[in-house]
Design an enzyme around this catalytic site. Structure first.
Site, PDB file in Angstrom:
ATOM      1  N   LYS A  20       0.831  -1.209   0.000  1.00  0.00           N
ATOM      2  CA  LYS A  20       0.000   0.000   0.000  1.00  0.00           C
ATOM      3  C   LYS A  20       0.872   1.269   0.000  1.00  0.00           C
ATOM      4  O   LYS A  20       2.088   1.190   0.212  1.00  0.00           O
ATOM      5  CB  LYS A  20      -0.907  -0.047   1.230  1.00  0.00           C
ATOM      6  CG  LYS A  20      -1.926  -1.199   1.199  1.00  0.00           C
ATOM      7  CD  LYS A  20      -2.841  -1.131   2.429  1.00  0.00           C
ATOM      8  CE  LYS A  20      -3.910  -2.219   2.374  1.00  0.00           C
ATOM      9  NZ  LYS A  20      -4.880  -2.073   3.491  1.00  0.00           N
ATOM     10  N   TYR A  60     -12.254  -2.572  -3.900  1.00  0.00           N
ATOM     11  CA  TYR A  60     -12.780  -2.689  -2.531  1.00  0.00           C
ATOM     12  C   TYR A  60     -14.312  -2.659  -2.484  1.00  0.00           C
ATOM     13  O   TYR A  60     -14.880  -2.324  -1.435  1.00  0.00           O
ATOM     14  CB  TYR A  60     -12.209  -1.576  -1.655  1.00  0.00           C
ATOM     15  CG  TYR A  60     -10.813  -1.839  -1.135  1.00  0.00           C
ATOM     16  CD1 TYR A  60     -10.537  -2.915  -0.287  1.00  0.00           C
ATOM     17  CD2 TYR A  60      -9.750  -0.993  -1.469  1.00  0.00           C
ATOM     18  CE1 TYR A  60      -9.259  -3.150   0.206  1.00  0.00           C
ATOM     19  CE2 TYR A  60      -8.458  -1.220  -0.975  1.00  0.00           C
ATOM     20  CZ  TYR A  60      -8.231  -2.299  -0.135  1.00  0.00           C
ATOM     21  OH  TYR A  60      -6.969  -2.530   0.359  1.00  0.00           O
ATOM     22  N   ARG A 113       2.583  -6.369   9.253  1.00  0.00           N
ATOM     23  CA  ARG A 113       1.830  -5.238   9.816  1.00  0.00           C
ATOM     24  C   ARG A 113       2.346  -4.847  11.200  1.00  0.00           C
ATOM     25  O   ARG A 113       2.323  -3.671  11.561  1.00  0.00           O
ATOM     26  CB  ARG A 113       0.343  -5.580   9.841  1.00  0.00           C
ATOM     27  CG  ARG A 113      -0.285  -5.463   8.435  1.00  0.00           C
ATOM     28  CD  ARG A 113      -1.661  -6.059   8.384  1.00  0.00           C
ATOM     29  NE  ARG A 113      -2.399  -5.634   7.191  1.00  0.00           N
ATOM     30  CZ  ARG A 113      -3.586  -6.125   6.846  1.00  0.00           C
ATOM     31  NH1 ARG A 113      -4.170  -7.046   7.593  1.00  0.00           N
ATOM     32  NH2 ARG A 113      -4.200  -5.686   5.764  1.00  0.00           N
ATOM     33  N   ASN A 123      -1.944   0.160   6.956  1.00  0.00           N
ATOM     34  CA  ASN A 123      -1.392  -1.089   7.498  1.00  0.00           C
ATOM     35  C   ASN A 123      -0.501  -1.816   6.482  1.00  0.00           C
ATOM     36  O   ASN A 123      -0.299  -3.017   6.562  1.00  0.00           O
ATOM     37  CB  ASN A 123      -2.514  -1.972   8.043  1.00  0.00           C
ATOM     38  CG  ASN A 123      -3.573  -2.254   6.996  1.00  0.00           C
ATOM     39  OD1 ASN A 123      -3.389  -1.940   5.814  1.00  0.00           O
ATOM     40  ND2 ASN A 123      -4.674  -2.847   7.413  1.00  0.00           N
ATOM     41  N   HIS A 126      -1.986  -5.385   1.647  1.00  0.00           N
ATOM     42  CA  HIS A 126      -3.280  -6.046   1.440  1.00  0.00           C
ATOM     43  C   HIS A 126      -3.009  -7.504   1.086  1.00  0.00           C
ATOM     44  O   HIS A 126      -2.012  -7.809   0.428  1.00  0.00           O
ATOM     45  CB  HIS A 126      -4.043  -5.404   0.263  1.00  0.00           C
ATOM     46  CG  HIS A 126      -5.211  -6.258  -0.189  1.00  0.00           C
ATOM     47  ND1 HIS A 126      -6.442  -6.172   0.412  1.00  0.00           N
ATOM     48  CD2 HIS A 126      -5.301  -7.242  -1.130  1.00  0.00           C
ATOM     49  CE1 HIS A 126      -7.251  -7.070  -0.155  1.00  0.00           C
ATOM     50  NE2 HIS A 126      -6.583  -7.726  -1.091  1.00  0.00           N
ATOM     51  N   GLU A 137      -9.363 -11.083  -7.241  1.00  0.00           N
ATOM     52  CA  GLU A 137      -8.419  -9.977  -7.075  1.00  0.00           C
ATOM     53  C   GLU A 137      -7.205 -10.105  -8.007  1.00  0.00           C
ATOM     54  O   GLU A 137      -6.731  -9.104  -8.550  1.00  0.00           O
ATOM     55  CB  GLU A 137      -7.980  -9.893  -5.610  1.00  0.00           C
ATOM     56  CG  GLU A 137      -9.143  -9.482  -4.708  1.00  0.00           C
ATOM     57  CD  GLU A 137      -8.785  -9.417  -3.236  1.00  0.00           C
ATOM     58  OE1 GLU A 137      -7.621  -9.695  -2.873  1.00  0.00           O
ATOM     59  OE2 GLU A 137      -9.676  -9.066  -2.435  1.00  0.00           O
TER      60      GLU A 137
HETATM   61  P1  ADP Z   1      -7.878  -6.747   5.776  1.00  0.00           P
HETATM   62  O1  ADP Z   1      -7.064  -5.816   4.914  1.00  0.00           O
HETATM   63  O2  ADP Z   1      -7.091  -7.243   6.952  1.00  0.00           O
HETATM   64  O3  ADP Z   1      -8.517  -7.868   4.998  1.00  0.00           O
HETATM   65  P2  ADP Z   1     -10.507  -5.506   5.848  1.00  0.00           P
HETATM   66  O4  ADP Z   1     -10.816  -6.277   4.609  1.00  0.00           O
HETATM   67  O5  ADP Z   1     -11.464  -5.605   6.991  1.00  0.00           O
HETATM   68  O6  ADP Z   1      -9.056  -5.891   6.421  1.00  0.00           O
HETATM   69  O7  ADP Z   1     -10.362  -3.967   5.505  1.00  0.00           O
HETATM   70  C1  ADP Z   1      -9.752  -3.550   4.308  1.00  0.00           C
HETATM   71  C2  ADP Z   1      -8.838  -2.389   4.610  1.00  0.00           C
HETATM   72  O8  ADP Z   1      -9.638  -1.270   5.025  1.00  0.00           O
HETATM   73  C3  ADP Z   1      -7.862  -2.596   5.768  1.00  0.00           C
HETATM   74  O9  ADP Z   1      -6.689  -3.299   5.405  1.00  0.00           O
HETATM   75  C4  ADP Z   1      -7.558  -1.172   6.176  1.00  0.00           C
HETATM   76  O10 ADP Z   1      -6.622  -0.548   5.301  1.00  0.00           O
HETATM   77  C5  ADP Z   1      -8.932  -0.502   5.986  1.00  0.00           C
HETATM   78  N1  ADP Z   1      -9.706  -0.487   7.230  1.00  0.00           N
HETATM   79  C6  ADP Z   1     -10.293  -1.549   7.841  1.00  0.00           C
HETATM   80  N2  ADP Z   1     -10.927  -1.180   8.975  1.00  0.00           N
HETATM   81  C7  ADP Z   1     -10.750   0.165   9.078  1.00  0.00           C
HETATM   82  C8  ADP Z   1     -11.164   1.147  10.019  1.00  0.00           C
HETATM   83  N3  ADP Z   1     -11.894   0.815  11.095  1.00  0.00           N
HETATM   84  N4  ADP Z   1     -10.780   2.426   9.805  1.00  0.00           N
HETATM   85  C9  ADP Z   1     -10.040   2.775   8.725  1.00  0.00           C
HETATM   86  N5  ADP Z   1      -9.622   1.902   7.788  1.00  0.00           N
HETATM   87  C10 ADP Z   1      -9.953   0.613   7.960  1.00  0.00           C
HETATM   88 MG    MG Z   2      -9.939  -7.791   3.481  1.00  0.00          MG
END
Ligand code: ADP
Ligand code: MG
Length: 148
Positions: A20, A60, A113, A123, A126, A137
């Site tokens: 990212k 997304y 992370r 973070n 992805h 994806e």
């Molecule tokens: P992951 O990337 O671990 O699969 P998610 O699919 O739940 O997590 O979320 C996608 C991305 O959205 C996260 O990696 C993060 O960058 C962002 N994100 C998730 N939750 C939050 C939040 N509460 N506030 C801001 N950004 C978030």
């Molecule tokens: Mg995810």
């Protein structure tokens, strides 16, 4: 040459990884790719690109209704990213394990992370969360002919 026991099944998968904007902007591309390679995931496709808002929103789409959707999309288009297809045994879960929890504060020691993530949004990486997501994806960014 190692012979597989009958009960073992080889699950070679291909999953999508993205470094990212906070990763590319802090010069972490090499360190992150090195982690994958050291742990046995192979880079099967790789491209640096600056996503358009439309591309990031489409990628997304599952999060469209979430409160953080706009913040997430705006962040993901704030600088170039590196998109990769990673291949290996159980690559989908293996990559998720190497990444660590969504919130870097909750991520296990030694995960990407934990090492590099700044907060729950920024973070650093992805990773596809299921084989079906991986299929969608990887196909979102790479035509079959670009996966080696
Ligand atoms: P992951 O990337 O671990 O699969 P998610 O699919 O739940 O997590 O979320 C996608 C991305 O959205 C996260 O990696 C993060 O960058 C962002 N994100 C998730 N939750 C939050 C939040 N509460 N506030 C801001 N950004 C978030
Ligand atoms: Mg995810």
């Amino acid at each position: 040459m190692r012979y597989l026991h009958q009960s073992e099944t080889l699950m070679i998968q291909t999953t999508l990884s993205i470094i990212k904007p906070d990763g590319t902007q802090r010069n972490l591309i090499g360190k992150i790719v090195a982690r994958f390679e050291e742990e046995g995931l192979e880079v099967a496709a790789m491209q640096m690109r600056h996503l358009s808002r439309r591309e990031a929103e489409g990628f997304y789409a599952e999060h469209k209704a979430r409160s953080f959707f706009d913040e997430l999309v705006t962040y993901m288009i704030s600088a170039p990213v590196v998109v990769m297809a990673l291949r290996g045994e159980n690559a989908v879960d293996h990559n998720r394990q190497l990444m660590g929890a969504t919130n870097p504060k909750e991520a296990a020691e030694g995960t990407i992370r934990k090492l590099f993530g700044q907060d729950i949004g920024m973070n650093t990486v992805h990773g596809s969360d299921s084989p079906a997501a991986a299929e969608r994806e990887v196909g979102y960014f790479f035509p079959k002919t670009a996966i080696f």
